[in-house]
Design an enzyme around this catalytic site. Sequence first.
Site, mmCIF file in Angstrom:
data_model
loop_
_atom_site.group_PDB
_atom_site.id
_atom_site.type_symbol
_atom_site.label_atom_id
_atom_site.label_comp_id
_atom_site.label_asym_id
_atom_site.label_seq_id
_atom_site.Cartn_x
_atom_site.Cartn_y
_atom_site.Cartn_z
ATOM 1 N N THR A 41 0.713 -1.014 -0.047
ATOM 2 C CA THR A 41 0.033 -0.027 -0.032
ATOM 3 C C THR A 41 0.829 1.268 -0.110
ATOM 4 O OG1 THR A 41 -1.769 -1.105 1.117
ATOM 5 C CG2 THR A 41 -1.813 1.073 1.266
ATOM 6 N N TYR A 54 -8.294 0.778 -3.375
ATOM 7 C CA TYR A 54 -6.943 1.257 -4.151
ATOM 8 C C TYR A 54 -6.376 0.203 -4.752
ATOM 9 C CZ TYR A 54 -4.718 -0.441 0.129
ATOM 10 O OH TYR A 54 -4.360 -1.266 0.998
ATOM 11 N N SER A 87 1.268 -7.460 -0.674
ATOM 12 C CA SER A 87 2.054 -8.338 0.058
ATOM 13 C C SER A 87 1.116 -9.719 0.339
ATOM 14 C CB SER A 87 2.466 -7.903 1.278
ATOM 15 O OG SER A 87 1.552 -7.864 2.362
ATOM 16 N N THR A 120 1.712 -4.598 4.119
ATOM 17 C CA THR A 120 1.486 -4.613 5.842
ATOM 18 C C THR A 120 0.727 -6.073 5.750
ATOM 19 O OG1 THR A 120 -0.678 -3.730 5.640
ATOM 20 C CG2 THR A 120 1.284 -2.318 6.162
ATOM 21 N N ASP A 121 0.124 -6.711 4.980
ATOM 22 C CA ASP A 121 -0.590 -7.823 5.270
ATOM 23 C C ASP A 121 0.433 -8.919 5.647
ATOM 24 O OD1 ASP A 121 -3.134 -6.735 4.324
ATOM 25 O OD2 ASP A 121 -3.212 -7.552 2.492
ATOM 26 N N LYS A 193 0.208 -7.806 13.022
ATOM 27 C CA LYS A 193 -0.746 -7.018 12.291
ATOM 28 C C LYS A 193 -2.046 -7.336 13.040
ATOM 29 C CE LYS A 193 -3.167 -5.257 8.165
ATOM 30 N NZ LYS A 193 -2.954 -5.030 6.684
ATOM 31 N N GLU A 314 -2.976 -29.204 27.501
ATOM 32 C CA GLU A 314 -4.313 -29.874 27.113
ATOM 33 C C GLU A 314 -4.161 -30.989 26.054
ATOM 34 O OE1 GLU A 314 -8.453 -28.443 27.150
ATOM 35 O OE2 GLU A 314 -7.324 -26.743 27.101
HETATM 36 N N1 ASP Z 1 -2.927 -5.399 0.793
HETATM 37 C C1 ASP Z 1 -1.839 -4.386 0.956
HETATM 38 C C2 ASP Z 1 -0.581 -5.388 1.019
HETATM 39 O O1 ASP Z 1 -0.184 -6.065 1.942
HETATM 40 C C3 ASP Z 1 -2.198 -3.819 2.477
HETATM 41 C C4 ASP Z 1 -1.051 -2.868 2.828
HETATM 42 O O2 ASP Z 1 -0.137 -2.844 2.410
HETATM 43 O O3 ASP Z 1 -1.295 -2.135 3.852
HETATM 44 O O4 ASP Z 1 0.220 -5.147 0.035
#
Ligand code: ASP
Length: 357
Positions: A41, A54, A87, A120-121, A193, A314
């Site tokens: 992103t 986006y 990602s 971020t994913d 995350k 467990e």
């Molecule tokens: N879907 C995006 C990615 O992981 C989300 C992000 O970068 O925040 O590339």
Amino acid sequence: MKNHSLSVLSIITTMCLFVSLNLMGQNKDLPNVIILATGGTIAGSAESGTQAGYTSGQVGIETMIEAVPGIKELANVTGEQLSNVGSQDMSVAIWIKLANRINELLATDDVDGIVITHGTDTQEETAFFLNLVVKSDKPVVTTGSMRPSTAVSAEGPLNLYNAVAIAADTKAKGHGVLVVMNDQIHSAHGVTKTNTTSVQTFMSPMHGLTGAVLYGKHEFYHEPHGIHTTNSEFSLDGVTTLPRVDIVYGAVDSPADLIEASIKSGARGIVIAGVGNGNMNAATLAACKKAAATGIKVVRSTRVPTGYVLRNAEVNDDENGTIASDELNAQKSRVLLMLALLKERSTEEVQRLFYTY
Ligand code: ASP
């Protein structure tokens, strides 16, 4: 043999030249930081500044650098575009390319630190993978953003500024791979995350923050947990791909035949994102026991966001041949197991890895 050595030598010389040429004409008093861009992103764009939709991985690294005022006062910054994907499309092939490039760059005296821009994913998985296979104590920092570059109040430029400031700092040496987002410094081992859309998404619930950063000024609070980088026993020498490991998610009455289906499709390891303390229903446990008896490595992790998965709690791991993930969530357990399976290892040995990394 002789020709082969010569061509290897010429490739190395060309690469050294490439790096030094790229850094030529830059300020000798500043550290040299290379930004390896992979997409996400932070490189995303949308038609308007306020829409939720986006496309990730649209903007090139040079444009991203130009969008950060003052970045060139922190370091001699050079960008390289390694990939440009969201990602969710990060792959083992890109991981190996990325790790090899980092190791190559950090082995030269010309490079002081590396920043990786990433979606971020799956950023926590890439950071943890690199934490285990980078062979240098120089700073390696990943960053990204939750808002695309075209958004009102896009946070990517400041995240990139902060990441470069940390990668340029010798005090960041020896901390393993760091994740820098939203004024916080996380370790690759601890970070996860936690929110699908919020700018404050990354947290380190088990060990807390590794440090904090404000407009480039930063402070480290403590050493990251777990063995990493120069002390890691994993190596990518001669490695072109990783063994398949699948994650099976636990839920009420979840079907046990997913385990067999994974193995039939080529999985050599299974990670259970179990309920609670790595628990699973009786049918799934029976399938895991059967798989473990045939040499498939079965790791019990959890779908719960925080907490340990304890050996013989467990579930009797000794009896079932299973491995407890200790602190690692399912996605990081998968990374560690993929690397562990590069070599023949006993179940006890793999359990040791989960206690160590
Ligand atoms: N879907 C995006 C990615 O992981 C989300 C992000 O970068 O925040 O590339």
